[in-house]
Design a protein around this motif. Structure first.
Motif, mmCIF file in Angstrom:
data_model
loop_
_atom_site.group_PDB
_atom_site.id
_atom_site.type_symbol
_atom_site.label_atom_id
_atom_site.label_comp_id
_atom_site.label_asym_id
_atom_site.label_seq_id
_atom_site.Cartn_x
_atom_site.Cartn_y
_atom_site.Cartn_z
ATOM 1 N N GLU A 77 0.864 -1.210 -0.083
ATOM 2 C CA GLU A 77 -0.061 0.067 0.146
ATOM 3 C C GLU A 77 0.987 1.388 0.018
ATOM 4 O O GLU A 77 0.585 2.195 -0.806
ATOM 5 N N ILE A 78 1.921 1.372 0.809
ATOM 6 C CA ILE A 78 2.961 2.426 0.763
ATOM 7 C C ILE A 78 3.553 2.542 -0.396
ATOM 8 O O ILE A 78 3.601 3.851 -1.159
ATOM 9 N N ALA A 79 4.013 1.465 -1.154
ATOM 10 C CA ALA A 79 4.810 1.541 -2.341
ATOM 11 C C ALA A 79 3.645 2.102 -3.488
ATOM 12 O O ALA A 79 4.010 3.181 -4.415
ATOM 13 N N GLU A 80 2.228 1.765 -3.312
ATOM 14 C CA GLU A 80 1.595 2.328 -4.386
ATOM 15 C C GLU A 80 1.154 3.812 -4.309
ATOM 16 O O GLU A 80 1.212 4.459 -5.262
ATOM 17 N N ARG A 81 1.071 4.255 -2.836
ATOM 18 C CA ARG A 81 0.935 5.700 -2.750
ATOM 19 C C ARG A 81 2.219 6.358 -3.144
ATOM 20 O O ARG A 81 2.070 7.546 -3.838
ATOM 21 N N LEU A 82 3.292 5.889 -2.863
ATOM 22 C CA LEU A 82 4.625 6.468 -3.218
ATOM 23 C C LEU A 82 4.926 6.717 -4.870
ATOM 24 O O LEU A 82 5.370 7.736 -5.479
ATOM 25 N N ALA A 83 4.069 5.697 -5.497
ATOM 26 C CA ALA A 83 4.327 5.665 -6.999
ATOM 27 C C ALA A 83 3.394 6.756 -7.720
ATOM 28 O O ALA A 83 3.422 7.002 -8.847
ATOM 29 N N ARG A 84 2.639 7.395 -6.988
ATOM 30 C CA ARG A 84 1.519 8.324 -7.474
ATOM 31 C C ARG A 84 2.200 9.406 -8.152
ATOM 32 O O ARG A 84 3.303 9.748 -7.758
ATOM 33 N N PRO A 85 1.968 10.086 -9.048
ATOM 34 C CA PRO A 85 2.619 11.405 -9.647
ATOM 35 C C PRO A 85 2.597 12.307 -8.574
ATOM 36 O O PRO A 85 1.963 12.625 -7.869
ATOM 37 N N ARG A 86 4.181 12.940 -8.501
ATOM 38 C CA ARG A 86 4.247 14.055 -7.949
ATOM 39 C C ARG A 86 4.572 15.285 -8.304
ATOM 40 O O ARG A 86 4.692 16.383 -7.634
ATOM 41 N N GLY A 87 4.755 15.353 -9.558
ATOM 42 C CA GLY A 87 4.870 16.496 -10.395
ATOM 43 C C GLY A 87 6.069 17.211 -10.029
ATOM 44 O O GLY A 87 7.303 16.545 -9.892
ATOM 45 N N LYS A 88 6.030 18.367 -9.709
ATOM 46 C CA LYS A 88 7.206 19.326 -9.298
ATOM 47 C C LYS A 88 7.306 19.420 -7.625
ATOM 48 O O LYS A 88 8.161 19.986 -7.193
ATOM 49 N N ALA A 89 6.494 18.682 -6.863
ATOM 50 C CA ALA A 89 6.535 18.367 -5.460
ATOM 51 C C ALA A 89 7.988 17.837 -4.976
ATOM 52 O O ALA A 89 8.378 17.056 -5.619
ATOM 53 N N SER A 90 8.367 18.160 -3.940
ATOM 54 C CA SER A 90 9.701 17.606 -3.517
ATOM 55 C C SER A 90 9.306 16.252 -2.829
ATOM 56 O O SER A 90 7.967 15.920 -2.617
ATOM 57 N N LEU A 91 10.382 15.594 -2.571
ATOM 58 C CA LEU A 91 10.024 14.139 -1.818
ATOM 59 C C LEU A 91 9.369 14.311 -0.722
ATOM 60 O O LEU A 91 8.402 13.595 -0.204
ATOM 61 N N ALA A 97 7.491 16.949 0.525
ATOM 62 C CA ALA A 97 6.120 17.060 0.524
ATOM 63 C C ALA A 97 5.275 16.100 -0.190
ATOM 64 O O ALA A 97 4.109 15.803 0.196
ATOM 65 N N HIS A 98 5.811 15.185 -0.879
ATOM 66 C CA HIS A 98 5.233 14.162 -1.561
ATOM 67 C C HIS A 98 4.892 12.984 -0.492
ATOM 68 O O HIS A 98 3.763 12.401 -0.336
ATOM 69 N N LEU A 99 5.925 12.866 0.242
ATOM 70 C CA LEU A 99 5.636 11.934 1.547
ATOM 71 C C LEU A 99 4.794 12.531 2.506
ATOM 72 O O LEU A 99 3.747 11.786 3.053
ATOM 73 N N ARG A 100 4.511 13.712 2.631
ATOM 74 C CA ARG A 100 3.766 14.425 3.734
ATOM 75 C C ARG A 100 2.223 14.216 3.059
ATOM 76 O O ARG A 100 1.166 13.857 3.747
ATOM 77 N N LYS A 101 1.989 14.195 1.581
ATOM 78 C CA LYS A 101 0.794 14.284 0.823
ATOM 79 C C LYS A 101 0.267 12.912 0.941
ATOM 80 O O LYS A 101 -0.916 12.765 1.127
ATOM 81 N N THR A 102 0.868 11.990 0.444
ATOM 82 C CA THR A 102 0.514 10.872 0.177
ATOM 83 C C THR A 102 0.442 9.737 1.405
ATOM 84 O O THR A 102 -0.474 8.841 1.585
ATOM 85 N N LEU A 103 1.217 10.009 2.426
ATOM 86 C CA LEU A 103 1.432 8.949 3.453
ATOM 87 C C LEU A 103 1.185 9.723 4.754
ATOM 88 O O LEU A 103 0.989 8.965 5.725
ATOM 89 N N ARG A 104 0.937 11.128 4.679
ATOM 90 C CA ARG A 104 0.724 11.804 5.925
ATOM 91 C C ARG A 104 2.092 11.655 6.974
ATOM 92 O O ARG A 104 1.955 11.443 8.124
ATOM 93 N N LEU A 105 3.077 11.359 6.270
ATOM 94 C CA LEU A 105 4.306 11.086 6.985
ATOM 95 C C LEU A 105 5.155 12.508 7.127
ATOM 96 O O LEU A 105 5.507 13.279 6.385
ATOM 97 N N GLN A 106 5.205 13.023 8.674
ATOM 98 C CA GLN A 106 5.609 14.339 8.899
ATOM 99 C C GLN A 106 6.258 14.205 10.420
ATOM 100 O O GLN A 106 6.304 13.249 11.022
#
Length: 407
Positions: free
Chosen positions: A277-291, A293-302
């Protein structure tokens, strides 16, 4: 026996029962002996009794844990066998009833932990000391035990040396942590000299040393919640705190044994999600977002969880490899904090050198109780319950021996 003159007149003080150490185990032993009708002298090295109990109560006095007997006993691991009869005789239900008998109503939290409604230890300790005083227990403070001379226990006191000849003695001298509160383990060499086996002291319920980079400074004092930890094949869910010197808190304390034995610490930062599940969320397009920001948005990891990931896995891998790190983050550590900083200790008087009543086979008439016995358990009410249970058990066994001697 009645009290007689002290060493100032060249004679021992004589008592039926002597208890050395006025922590929870010693106080409970004194109570058991007094209930049996014995005159009891309670000697404490510090200026006041129950110092470690009062310290434990500063954040809420966790008396015991309300859970099934077998679950409760399992927390003591290999010591559960010898402790079992004592904890069955005075377990969670009995501890709660005892506290309420001292005028301290209790409540059980959502985790099963039992607390006095006042939360603090001081009201309970005051009521307990008053009851012991009414029962005739004589408390002497600033009496530091210095071993034996023949059959007499010798003490260094503010007014000079004093020796006490007792029919029975209960030692409740604590482990080897928090020496400033009275538990310094200095008694171990004295008992070894008497032929008693004493296992080396080791820290338990103690923080873990971690050398952080400067990037972690802003996380100091922050709790890490919603994680699972693994060390030495043991897994726990809980939380811990990032401190300047490493990691502290209940989830770390629960793994004290494997961590002090050198096991690696593995943290699952997202135990409620699978690696897939984590790998699937990480694979979502992140555009110009930093890693980040991507971790915070897709996994709420902060917060501190994200900081730990960067601290221990930098440079971060990509994709499935990153998901694997999130699920099993290895946190390098330098082992436990020093012994004196531990909440409790493993090691102490070996069970093989005690009879069923906790009497030392190497010194008949002398009983041991509390943390000076070789057992360990996590925080959460287990420590205090075992101290109370063993103190009561030793006191009752000592009273039976004294009664037999008096016949």
């Amino acid at each position: 026996m009645d009290d007689a003159a002290d060493t100032a007149t060249g004679q021992d003080r004589r008592v039926a029962a002597l208890v050395i150490g006025a922590g929870p185990a010693g106080l409970m032993a004194a109570e058991a002996l007094a209930r049996a009708g014995l005159s009891v002298l309670l000697a404490e090295a510090k200026p006041s009794p129950g110092r470690k109990l009062l310290m434990a109560g500063k954040s809420g006095l966790n008396l015991t844990k309300d859970e099934p007997a077998e679950t409760f006993l399992a927390q003591y691991e290999e010591a559960a066998g010898p402790l079992a009869p004592m904890l069955r005789a005075f377990g969670p239900a009995e501890v709660a009833a005892w506290a309420e008998g001292l005028g301290q109503p209790v409540f059980t939290g959502s985790s099963g932990r039992v607390f006095p409604r006042a939360m603090k230890a001081s009201p309970l300790l005051r009521a307990w000391l008053a009851r012991l005083d009414a029962a005739g227990v004589r408390l002497e403070t600033r009496w530091r035990w210095a071993g034996w001379r023949g059959e007499s226990a010798v003490f260094q006191t503010s007014s000079g040396p004093v020796s006490v000849l007792a029919d029975v003695t209960v030692l409740a001298l604590g482990g080897a942590s928090w020496a400033r509160l009275g538990s310094d383990g200095a008694w171990a060499d004295t008992l070894r000299a008497e032929g008693a086996a004493v296992a080396p002291f080791r820290p338990a319920n103690v923080g873990l040393r971690v050398e952080w980079s400067s990037h972690m400074a802003r996380q100091f004092g922050q709790p890490v919640k919603g994680v699972a930890l693994c060390a030495g094949g043991r897994q726990v869910r809980g939380e811990f705190v990032v401190s300047r010197r490493g990691l502290e808190g209940g989830a770390i304390y629960a793994l004290s044994r494997p961590l002090r034995e050198g096991a690696p610490l593995i943290v699952d930062l997202m135990p409620n999600r699978t690696e897939a599940e984590i790998a699937e969320r990480l694979a979502r397009p992140r555009g110009k977002a930093s890693l980040t920001a991507h971790l915070r948005k897709t996994l709420r990891l902060q917060g501190p969880r994200l900081a730990l990931l960067y601290e221990c896995a930098r440079p971060l891998p990509q994709g499935a490899a990153l998901a694997a790190r999130i699920k099993a983050l290895a946190v390098p550590h330098g082992g436990p904090r020093p012994l004196d900083e531990a909440i409790s200790t493993a090691g102490g008087v070996d069970w093989a050198g005690l009879d069923a009543g906790l009497m030392l086979t190497a010194r008949p008439g002398v009983f041991c109780a509390g943390e000076m016995l070789d057992w360990e358990a996590p925080t959460g009410g287990y420590l205090l319950t075992a101290c109370l249970a063993t103190g009561r058990w030793a006191g009752q066994a000592a009273a039976r021996r004294q009664a037999a001697l008096a016949r």
